[in-house]
Design a protein around this motif. Sequence first.
Motif, PDB file in Angstrom:
ATOM      1  N   PRO A 144     -15.946  15.771 -32.729  1.00 46.52           N
ATOM      2  CA  PRO A 144     -15.854  15.115 -31.419  1.00 46.52           C
ATOM      3  C   PRO A 144     -15.459  16.080 -30.301  1.00 46.52           C
ATOM      4  CG  PRO A 144     -14.030  14.446 -32.835  1.00 46.52           C
ATOM      5  CD  PRO A 144     -15.001  15.173 -33.692  1.00 46.52           C
ATOM      6  N   VAL A 145     -14.621  17.072 -30.616  1.00 48.96           N
ATOM      7  CA  VAL A 145     -14.258  18.069 -29.602  1.00 48.96           C
ATOM      8  C   VAL A 145     -15.488  18.861 -29.184  1.00 48.96           C
ATOM      9  CG1 VAL A 145     -12.973  20.207 -29.217  1.00 48.96           C
ATOM     10  CG2 VAL A 145     -11.842  18.258 -30.282  1.00 48.96           C
ATOM     11  N   ALA A 146     -16.338  19.228 -30.159  1.00 48.21           N
ATOM     12  CA  ALA A 146     -17.555  19.977 -29.845  1.00 48.21           C
ATOM     13  C   ALA A 146     -18.478  19.179 -28.938  1.00 48.21           C
ATOM     14  CB  ALA A 146     -18.273  20.358 -31.139  1.00 48.21           C
ATOM     15  N   VAL A 147     -18.608  17.901 -29.228  1.00 46.16           N
ATOM     16  CA  VAL A 147     -19.464  17.039 -28.399  1.00 46.16           C
ATOM     17  C   VAL A 147     -18.886  16.909 -26.997  1.00 46.16           C
ATOM     18  CG1 VAL A 147     -20.375  14.706 -28.125  1.00 46.16           C
ATOM     19  CG2 VAL A 147     -20.335  15.776 -30.389  1.00 46.16           C
ATOM     20  N   ALA A 148     -17.564  16.678 -26.913  1.00 45.04           N
ATOM     21  CA  ALA A 148     -16.935  16.476 -25.605  1.00 45.04           C
ATOM     22  C   ALA A 148     -17.006  17.736 -24.757  1.00 45.04           C
ATOM     23  CB  ALA A 148     -15.474  16.042 -25.800  1.00 45.04           C
ATOM     24  N   VAL A 149     -16.681  18.885 -25.335  1.00 48.02           N
ATOM     25  CA  VAL A 149     -16.671  20.134 -24.572  1.00 48.02           C
ATOM     26  C   VAL A 149     -18.069  20.476 -24.075  1.00 48.02           C
ATOM     27  CG1 VAL A 149     -16.336  22.624 -24.778  1.00 48.02           C
ATOM     28  CG2 VAL A 149     -14.605  21.063 -25.676  1.00 48.02           C
ATOM     29  N   SER A 150     -19.081  20.232 -24.904  1.00 50.36           N
ATOM     30  CA  SER A 150     -20.449  20.569 -24.504  1.00 50.36           C
ATOM     31  C   SER A 150     -20.955  19.708 -23.357  1.00 50.36           C
ATOM     32  CB  SER A 150     -21.390  20.426 -25.711  1.00 50.36           C
ATOM     33  OG  SER A 150     -21.038  21.339 -26.724  1.00 50.36           O
ATOM     34  N   ALA A 151     -20.292  18.597 -23.082  1.00 46.86           N
ATOM     35  CA  ALA A 151     -20.705  17.719 -21.983  1.00 46.86           C
ATOM     36  C   ALA A 151     -19.962  18.027 -20.691  1.00 46.86           C
ATOM     37  CB  ALA A 151     -20.480  16.263 -22.367  1.00 46.86           C
ATOM     38  N   LEU A 152     -19.015  19.002 -20.727  1.00 47.26           N
ATOM     39  CA  LEU A 152     -18.175  19.285 -19.570  1.00 47.26           C
ATOM     40  C   LEU A 152     -18.545  20.609 -18.922  1.00 47.26           C
ATOM     41  CD1 LEU A 152     -14.725  18.298 -21.145  1.00 47.26           C
ATOM     42  CD2 LEU A 152     -16.169  16.893 -19.659  1.00 47.26           C
ATOM     43  N   THR A 153     -18.124  20.757 -17.679  1.00 45.42           N
ATOM     44  CA  THR A 153     -18.262  22.021 -16.960  1.00 45.42           C
ATOM     45  C   THR A 153     -17.016  22.227 -16.104  1.00 45.42           C
ATOM     46  OG1 THR A 153     -19.442  20.913 -15.144  1.00 45.42           O
ATOM     47  CG2 THR A 153     -20.792  21.958 -16.877  1.00 45.42           C
ATOM     48  N   GLY A 154     -16.851  23.445 -15.602  1.00 48.97           N
ATOM     49  CA  GLY A 154     -15.742  23.733 -14.692  1.00 48.97           C
ATOM     50  C   GLY A 154     -14.383  23.567 -15.355  1.00 48.97           C
ATOM     51  N   TRP A 155     -13.408  23.088 -14.561  1.00 43.03           N
ATOM     52  CA  TRP A 155     -12.041  22.958 -15.066  1.00 43.03           C
ATOM     53  C   TRP A 155     -11.897  21.957 -16.205  1.00 43.03           C
ATOM     54  CZ3 TRP A 155      -8.371  26.277 -14.773  1.00 43.03           C
ATOM     55  CH2 TRP A 155      -8.323  27.170 -13.694  1.00 43.03           C
ATOM     56  N   PRO A 156     -12.632  20.827 -16.218  1.00 47.02           N
ATOM     57  CA  PRO A 156     -12.569  19.966 -17.406  1.00 47.02           C
ATOM     58  C   PRO A 156     -12.977  20.699 -18.680  1.00 47.02           C
ATOM     59  CG  PRO A 156     -13.529  18.770 -15.575  1.00 47.02           C
ATOM     60  CD  PRO A 156     -13.413  20.192 -15.127  1.00 47.02           C
ATOM     61  N   ALA A 157     -13.961  21.591 -18.578  1.00 50.95           N
ATOM     62  CA  ALA A 157     -14.362  22.374 -19.751  1.00 50.95           C
ATOM     63  C   ALA A 157     -13.260  23.349 -20.150  1.00 50.95           C
ATOM     64  CB  ALA A 157     -15.655  23.131 -19.448  1.00 50.95           C
ATOM     65  N   VAL A 158     -12.558  23.915 -19.156  1.00 49.56           N
ATOM     66  CA  VAL A 158     -11.444  24.835 -19.453  1.00 49.56           C
ATOM     67  C   VAL A 158     -10.363  24.106 -20.248  1.00 49.56           C
ATOM     68  CG1 VAL A 158      -9.596  26.220 -18.448  1.00 49.56           C
ATOM     69  CG2 VAL A 158     -11.905  26.301 -17.465  1.00 49.56           C
TER      70      VAL A 158
ATOM     71  N   LEU B  16     -11.549  23.359 -23.765  1.00 50.51           N
ATOM     72  CA  LEU B  16     -11.531  24.520 -24.642  1.00 50.51           C
ATOM     73  C   LEU B  16     -10.106  24.854 -25.090  1.00 50.51           C
ATOM     74  CD1 LEU B  16     -14.218  26.772 -22.936  1.00 50.51           C
ATOM     75  CD2 LEU B  16     -14.368  25.659 -25.165  1.00 50.51           C
ATOM     76  N   ALA B  17      -9.125  24.608 -24.224  1.00 55.96           N
ATOM     77  CA  ALA B  17      -7.726  24.804 -24.628  1.00 55.96           C
ATOM     78  C   ALA B  17      -7.358  23.845 -25.759  1.00 55.96           C
ATOM     79  CB  ALA B  17      -6.798  24.610 -23.434  1.00 55.96           C
ATOM     80  N   VAL B  18      -7.772  22.593 -25.627  1.00 51.33           N
ATOM     81  CA  VAL B  18      -7.534  21.615 -26.689  1.00 51.33           C
ATOM     82  C   VAL B  18      -8.287  22.015 -27.957  1.00 51.33           C
ATOM     83  CG1 VAL B  18      -7.869  19.215 -27.376  1.00 51.33           C
ATOM     84  CG2 VAL B  18      -7.118  19.757 -25.048  1.00 51.33           C
ATOM     85  N   ALA B  19      -9.509  22.504 -27.782  1.00 51.31           N
ATOM     86  CA  ALA B  19     -10.294  22.945 -28.937  1.00 51.31           C
ATOM     87  C   ALA B  19      -9.600  24.074 -29.677  1.00 51.31           C
ATOM     88  CB  ALA B  19     -11.679  23.389 -28.478  1.00 51.31           C
ATOM     89  N   GLY B  20      -8.929  24.950 -28.942  1.00 49.32           N
ATOM     90  CA  GLY B  20      -8.209  26.034 -29.588  1.00 49.32           C
ATOM     91  C   GLY B  20      -7.118  25.540 -30.509  1.00 49.32           C
ATOM     92  N   VAL B  21      -6.393  24.520 -30.071  1.00 54.52           N
ATOM     93  CA  VAL B  21      -5.334  23.948 -30.910  1.00 54.52           C
ATOM     94  C   VAL B  21      -5.936  23.248 -32.128  1.00 54.52           C
ATOM     95  CG1 VAL B  21      -3.428  22.301 -30.971  1.00 54.52           C
ATOM     96  CG2 VAL B  21      -3.799  23.697 -28.919  1.00 54.52           C
ATOM     97  N   VAL B  22      -7.003  22.476 -31.906  1.00 56.82           N
ATOM     98  CA  VAL B  22      -7.634  21.733 -32.998  1.00 56.82           C
ATOM     99  C   VAL B  22      -8.216  22.689 -34.042  1.00 56.82           C
ATOM    100  CG1 VAL B  22      -9.555  20.209 -33.569  1.00 56.82           C
ATOM    101  CG2 VAL B  22      -8.124  19.725 -31.576  1.00 56.82           C
TER     102      VAL B  22
END
Length: 460
Positions: free
Chosen positions: A75-89, A92-98
């Motif tokens: 789900p993190v991969a799907v969510a991040v791929s749909a974002l750009t700009g600061w939401p994507a930043v 990606l920080a959350v993805a790092g923890v996960v």
Amino acid sequence: MLGMGVPVVRAAIALGLPFLWILLVPLGPAGAALAGTRGQLAFVLGHGGALLLAGVAGGERLGRWRAWGSLAIAPVAVAVSALTGWPAVVGLAVAGVVATVPVLAAAWDLGRLDRGQRALGVALGAALANLPLLVVSAEADAQVLRLVGVRAGVAVLVQPRVLRVGPVPGGPVPWRLVASVACAYVVGGVTYAVALPALGGGGWGVLPYLGLLPPAALAAGWLGADRAVRLGLGIMGFGVLVLVLGASVVGSAAGAGMVGAWALLDVSWWTRLGEEPAWGRAYAVGLGAMVLAIGLGLLATPAAAGFTGSAVAPLIALVALLLAALAVPADPPALAVREEEALRAQPDWPAALPPGASGTRATELLRSRYSLSAREAQVLELALKGLANKEIAGELGISTGTVRTHLERAYRKLGVSGRVEAAWRLLDHWDDTVTRHLPEAGGRARAPTRGRADERTLDI
């Protein structure tokens, strides 16, 4: 040969799947298109900080959640791929923890292998993770990059199916080793960002890395991980000198050589962390230091670019590499070797299991629970009966070196440091349910002591 190859392939897949996603998205072309350098730094800080925290706090406890980390990546991969700009930043920080959990799960799977198998598993896993970078680059269509990122993230769901269940040993944090890793990978962050950006962006820059993975595995397995690390640091230092002092063509070749040298360093460092007696914690803090150091190198890249044409930046890089080479400790003796040395100092050391206990039935339990091979279980059974390595070798008609190898693998799969701990591991699982399934005549036996005067009795 097949018995040796299957654990290596399983460990390689477990390692390659999460890093396939990490190298394509957070640190690769998809992440660069979504959030740029800010997103990379956000992932590095989140991932490295979580790894380091897990190691200091006792990261081996995360073993029970290893499947959940993989499930969270999709789900993190799907969510991040749909974002750009600061939401994507932020994503990606959350993805790092996960990503901490599947990365540690892969590392701990490698930790259960002996050194040669571990080095080969790392090399195969790194190849699996880096091969897509040959065809996927930052210049690809944005929608293609998003789709590739989603699929790579979903692929991590396969990881729990190839992981082997087993305990992870804790212990003191190897700070000297952590310092050496950090010094080496600060230079690595600058190398990735300055010398050959194509490594993260795809294309021919990955070829030197992929080409040196097989010899890197051989070097780490045969020379020893500590010597292979120093060899890689030396090659990197030579590349820094040539890159600064050489002509443009020579400099480009040196840059490619530096990227290739990181194949040797990556394989060697991942192998060396697994040599620690407390490799469960060593992997967590070591990988955390590695990731944070790469992030520091990325932050230092603009400053390094400002020193173009001067000797300041190369001098700093050479000092960091020298400090890393001086700080890396030698490979410790293998678990079975350390145990054998301790036994020699105690010639009257008793059998780990009392005479009334069932060694054969007990090791059948350990074999089924921890995936010991038939020979590993056979050797461990004799060790638990109190036979020395030389006696086991004579009993089975094999060399003492082969005995040590089988014991080493068995101890790593059990997450123990010797036969006494292996006996305690057995007794921990020898409950009434197991006794019913493994009936054996016998009397009342006293278990070996653990700690001071802690004793148990058990109906066998």
